[in-house]
Design a protein around this motif. Sequence first.
Motif, PDB file in Angstrom:
ATOM      1  N   CYS A 249      10.794   4.275 -12.011  1.00 56.32           N
ATOM      2  CA  CYS A 249      10.178   3.564 -10.887  1.00 56.32           C
ATOM      3  C   CYS A 249      11.121   2.474 -10.386  1.00 56.32           C
ATOM      4  O   CYS A 249      10.962   1.283 -10.689  1.00 56.32           O
ATOM      5  N   ASP A 250      12.101   2.899  -9.635  1.00 58.69           N
ATOM      6  CA  ASP A 250      13.092   1.981  -9.078  1.00 58.69           C
ATOM      7  C   ASP A 250      12.474   1.190  -7.930  1.00 58.69           C
ATOM      8  O   ASP A 250      11.744   1.741  -7.100  1.00 58.69           O
ATOM      9  N   MET A 251      12.781  -0.095  -7.874  1.00 58.65           N
ATOM     10  CA  MET A 251      12.173  -0.975  -6.887  1.00 58.65           C
ATOM     11  C   MET A 251      12.512  -0.548  -5.457  1.00 58.65           C
ATOM     12  O   MET A 251      11.640  -0.497  -4.586  1.00 58.65           O
ATOM     13  N   SER A 252      13.772  -0.234  -5.200  1.00 56.98           N
ATOM     14  CA  SER A 252      14.160   0.158  -3.843  1.00 56.98           C
ATOM     15  C   SER A 252      13.528   1.485  -3.440  1.00 56.98           C
ATOM     16  O   SER A 252      13.142   1.678  -2.279  1.00 56.98           O
ATOM     17  N   ALA A 253      13.383   2.414  -4.395  1.00 55.16           N
ATOM     18  CA  ALA A 253      12.742   3.695  -4.087  1.00 55.16           C
ATOM     19  C   ALA A 253      11.263   3.508  -3.765  1.00 55.16           C
ATOM     20  O   ALA A 253      10.726   4.166  -2.862  1.00 55.16           O
ATOM     21  N   LEU A 254      10.592   2.617  -4.488  1.00 50.30           N
ATOM     22  CA  LEU A 254       9.180   2.343  -4.213  1.00 50.30           C
ATOM     23  C   LEU A 254       8.994   1.701  -2.847  1.00 50.30           C
ATOM     24  O   LEU A 254       8.027   2.009  -2.133  1.00 50.30           O
ATOM     25  N   LEU A 255       9.893   0.805  -2.470  1.00 49.28           N
ATOM     26  CA  LEU A 255       9.788   0.154  -1.159  1.00 49.28           C
ATOM     27  C   LEU A 255       9.913   1.171  -0.033  1.00 49.28           C
ATOM     28  O   LEU A 255       9.261   1.046   1.015  1.00 49.28           O
ATOM     29  N   LYS A 256      10.745   2.189  -0.213  1.00 48.65           N
ATOM     30  CA  LYS A 256      10.898   3.217   0.810  1.00 48.65           C
ATOM     31  C   LYS A 256       9.633   4.064   0.960  1.00 48.65           C
ATOM     32  O   LYS A 256       9.367   4.599   2.030  1.00 48.65           O
ATOM     33  N   LEU A 257       8.848   4.190  -0.115  1.00 52.05           N
ATOM     34  CA  LEU A 257       7.620   4.974  -0.065  1.00 52.05           C
ATOM     35  C   LEU A 257       6.448   4.213   0.543  1.00 52.05           C
ATOM     36  O   LEU A 257       5.480   4.820   0.998  1.00 52.05           O
TER      37      LEU A 257
ATOM     38  N   CYS B 174       0.835  -1.194   0.000  1.00 57.17           N
ATOM     39  CA  CYS B 174       0.000   0.000   0.000  1.00 57.17           C
ATOM     40  C   CYS B 174       0.871   1.247   0.000  1.00 57.17           C
ATOM     41  O   CYS B 174       1.883   1.321   0.704  1.00 57.17           O
ATOM     42  N   PHE B 175       0.501   2.224  -0.830  1.00 59.29           N
ATOM     43  CA  PHE B 175       1.189   3.515  -0.882  1.00 59.29           C
ATOM     44  C   PHE B 175       0.174   4.578  -0.460  1.00 59.29           C
ATOM     45  O   PHE B 175      -0.878   4.717  -1.074  1.00 59.29           O
ATOM     46  N   CYS B 176       0.503   5.316   0.572  1.00 61.10           N
ATOM     47  CA  CYS B 176      -0.497   6.180   1.202  1.00 61.10           C
ATOM     48  C   CYS B 176      -0.350   7.633   0.794  1.00 61.10           C
ATOM     49  O   CYS B 176      -0.884   8.051  -0.221  1.00 61.10           O
ATOM     50  N   ALA B 177       0.397   8.408   1.544  1.00 62.52           N
ATOM     51  CA  ALA B 177       0.419   9.851   1.331  1.00 62.52           C
ATOM     52  C   ALA B 177       1.545  10.282   0.396  1.00 62.52           C
ATOM     53  O   ALA B 177       1.319  10.983  -0.584  1.00 62.52           O
ATOM     54  N   ASP B 178       2.765   9.880   0.702  1.00 59.58           N
ATOM     55  CA  ASP B 178       3.932  10.322  -0.069  1.00 59.58           C
ATOM     56  C   ASP B 178       3.976   9.581  -1.404  1.00 59.58           C
ATOM     57  O   ASP B 178       4.013   8.356  -1.450  1.00 59.58           O
ATOM     58  N   ASN B 179       3.968  10.338  -2.502  1.00 58.53           N
ATOM     59  CA  ASN B 179       3.998   9.717  -3.824  1.00 58.53           C
ATOM     60  C   ASN B 179       5.130  10.261  -4.692  1.00 58.53           C
ATOM     61  O   ASN B 179       5.121  10.092  -5.906  1.00 58.53           O
ATOM     62  N   VAL B 180       6.129  10.897  -4.076  1.00 61.19           N
ATOM     63  CA  VAL B 180       7.271  11.440  -4.824  1.00 61.19           C
ATOM     64  C   VAL B 180       8.408  10.426  -4.800  1.00 61.19           C
ATOM     65  O   VAL B 180       8.932  10.083  -3.735  1.00 61.19           O
ATOM     66  N   ILE B 181       8.774   9.924  -5.982  1.00 65.14           N
ATOM     67  CA  ILE B 181       9.858   8.955  -6.113  1.00 65.14           C
ATOM     68  C   ILE B 181      11.155   9.729  -6.372  1.00 65.14           C
ATOM     69  O   ILE B 181      11.277  10.401  -7.403  1.00 65.14           O
ATOM     70  N   PRO B 182      12.129   9.651  -5.487  1.00 63.43           N
ATOM     71  CA  PRO B 182      13.386  10.388  -5.680  1.00 63.43           C
ATOM     72  C   PRO B 182      14.294   9.693  -6.693  1.00 63.43           C
ATOM     73  O   PRO B 182      15.421   9.291  -6.390  1.00 63.43           O
ATOM     74  N   HIS B 183      13.803   9.542  -7.897  1.00 67.69           N
ATOM     75  CA  HIS B 183      14.548   8.833  -8.948  1.00 67.69           C
ATOM     76  C   HIS B 183      14.000   9.280 -10.293  1.00 67.69           C
ATOM     77  O   HIS B 183      12.994   9.996 -10.369  1.00 67.69           O
ATOM     78  N   PHE B 184      14.672   8.834 -11.392  1.00 66.62           N
ATOM     79  CA  PHE B 184      14.179   9.191 -12.719  1.00 66.62           C
ATOM     80  C   PHE B 184      13.342   8.077 -13.348  1.00 66.62           C
ATOM     81  O   PHE B 184      12.867   8.205 -14.467  1.00 66.62           O
TER      82      PHE B 184
ATOM     83  N   MET C  18      21.377   7.624  -8.228  1.00 66.63           N
ATOM     84  CA  MET C  18      20.911   7.895  -9.583  1.00 66.63           C
ATOM     85  C   MET C  18      22.058   7.835 -10.585  1.00 66.63           C
ATOM     86  O   MET C  18      21.884   7.378 -11.718  1.00 66.63           O
ATOM     87  N   VAL C  19      23.240   8.285 -10.173  1.00 70.77           N
ATOM     88  CA  VAL C  19      24.407   8.202 -11.065  1.00 70.77           C
ATOM     89  C   VAL C  19      24.765   6.750 -11.337  1.00 70.77           C
ATOM     90  O   VAL C  19      25.046   6.366 -12.487  1.00 70.77           O
ATOM     91  N   MET C  20      24.743   5.916 -10.305  1.00 67.64           N
ATOM     92  CA  MET C  20      25.032   4.494 -10.502  1.00 67.64           C
ATOM     93  C   MET C  20      23.972   3.839 -11.381  1.00 67.64           C
ATOM     94  O   MET C  20      24.278   2.989 -12.226  1.00 67.64           O
ATOM     95  N   ALA C  21      22.709   4.245 -11.198  1.00 74.50           N
ATOM     96  CA  ALA C  21      21.636   3.707 -12.041  1.00 74.50           C
ATOM     97  C   ALA C  21      21.828   4.111 -13.496  1.00 74.50           C
ATOM     98  O   ALA C  21      21.567   3.320 -14.415  1.00 74.50           O
ATOM     99  N   MET C  22      22.299   5.337 -13.734  1.00 76.54           N
ATOM    100  CA  MET C  22      22.565   5.790 -15.102  1.00 76.54           C
ATOM    101  C   MET C  22      23.643   4.935 -15.768  1.00 76.54           C
ATOM    102  O   MET C  22      23.612   4.714 -16.979  1.00 76.54           O
ATOM    103  N   MET C  23      24.581   4.440 -14.974  1.00 80.66           N
ATOM    104  CA  MET C  23      25.674   3.654 -15.529  1.00 80.66           C
ATOM    105  C   MET C  23      25.169   2.381 -16.206  1.00 80.66           C
ATOM    106  O   MET C  23      25.599   2.041 -17.307  1.00 80.66           O
ATOM    107  N   TYR C  24      24.246   1.673 -15.543  1.00 81.56           N
ATOM    108  CA  TYR C  24      23.806   0.402 -16.129  1.00 81.56           C
ATOM    109  C   TYR C  24      22.517   0.509 -16.943  1.00 81.56           C
ATOM    110  O   TYR C  24      22.182  -0.408 -17.709  1.00 81.56           O
ATOM    111  N   THR C  25      21.782   1.620 -16.809  1.00 80.83           N
ATOM    112  CA  THR C  25      20.557   1.763 -17.608  1.00 80.83           C
ATOM    113  C   THR C  25      20.786   2.524 -18.901  1.00 80.83           C
ATOM    114  O   THR C  25      20.053   2.325 -19.874  1.00 80.83           O
TER     115      THR C  25
END
Length: 481
Positions: free
Chosen positions: A346-354, A334-344, A439-446
């Motif tokens: 839908c990263d799995m780890s970022a979604l889990l934090k939300l 369930c995702f409740c109030a916060d819906n801002v993903i600090p990424h470029f 995000m920089v590390m994600a840019m490397m492999y994506t």
Amino acid sequence: MTGRNQTAVTEFLLQGLPIESERKNLFYALFLVMYVTTVLGNLLIIFLIRLDSQLHTPMYLFLSNLSFSDLCFSSVTMPKLLHNMQSQVPSIPYAGCLTQMYFFMLFGDLESFFLVAMAYDRYVAICFPLHYTTIMSPRLCLSLVALSWALTTLDAMLHTLLMARLYMTGRNQTAVTEFLLQGLPIQSEQKSLFYALFLVMYVTTVLGNLLIIFLIRLDSQLHTPMYLFLSNLSFSDLCFSSVTMPKLLHNMQSQVPSIPYAGCLTQMYFFLFFGDLESFLLVAMAYDRYVAICFPLHYTTIMSPRLCLSLVALSWGLTTLHAMLHTLLMARLCFCADNVIPHFFCDMSALLKLSCSDTRVNDLVIFTIGGLIVVIPFLLIILSYARIVSSIFKVPSARGMRKAFSTCGSHLAVVSLFFGAIIALYLCPSADNSTVKEMVMAMMYTVVTPMLNPFIYSLRNRDMKGALGRVFCRKITPFSV
């Protein structure tokens, strides 16, 4: 689903068949016999087609896939039906229900596609017998099988995500319906510069990988195991980059960089799918080079068409299951109030934090199954290249060593960049990692790795350069005559 709404359904009760209690054992035995007959009959067909070379024809290729589909289609429902007939509480968890629905649709749709392919095969065999082998070529047959699997996977995935979304919004009207992608921390005056840079990188990735795919398809001299894996890797790189880059470029020009909930899960699914697929294909390519260098006289025997196709099919199958597992686990949160993903994306780890739900199961699956999917391929690649280097040292040749180290070094550089960033982000996360660093590390492999692969694996390759020249000359010659 847990979190803000404690009245949400966590399991369903299957009413089952309307059978009187005194006849339940009779029907149980009947269904058990039918299921065992289905399993044994279809397994017999699969093994006979595999073991008898005279059955290696288009018709029996489709039949073996149909038998596998029938076997799985029946196994999606029958074991649960038999279990519930003997159970006092015929329940199924929410995630299990979605999983059953996904595979029910997958194998049901798959069977319909294979029946169409078999009907077309019989039509060609009866109406055009003299042209049968030309029309029903191995390439067409494999394309029909691959297309069937791809379309059914997409259809089943679409319906499953839509069903998961109904569950989210139907029970909790305050649930998040969309996310905002924070994007890259770029200053406004530099945004146009970075937009142009990312656009050039994406176009380079698309054109480079498309060039490889078309060259391998058009030049018969490249129809070898190595280039079979390479064409699949190029397709995977093309799709892997396309999962995130178009959305990133669009959001850089948008005032509201949002993505719907279903779109976010879909992006996550295909991100995992093509990311995992790339790792498996890199393993297959490393193994191919290991056999070619260490066992050159046995290369054609070891790397047979059957083994190569099996490796490709296994890669697609495992990545489908792994991506589906994480997507279903994410859909139950369930995702409740916060819906801002600090990424470029839908990263799995970022979604889990939300999420405002308990994510321990998700974390456990990431570190166990995710670890196996990432670490084992990486270790196998390192082992393959270590054996290659060891084999080269046994027969020293200045030219051969220089060529081998040049090839292995560039390959290992890309492999280390791809796997190193993934392992650092998901399997060994550090509390010191900032959002910018992640995000920089994600840019490397994506972004970077899919762009470099065409240069590393192909455009520096003499065979690919020769194929480019032959294809280009073949296109120019008719006009010059």
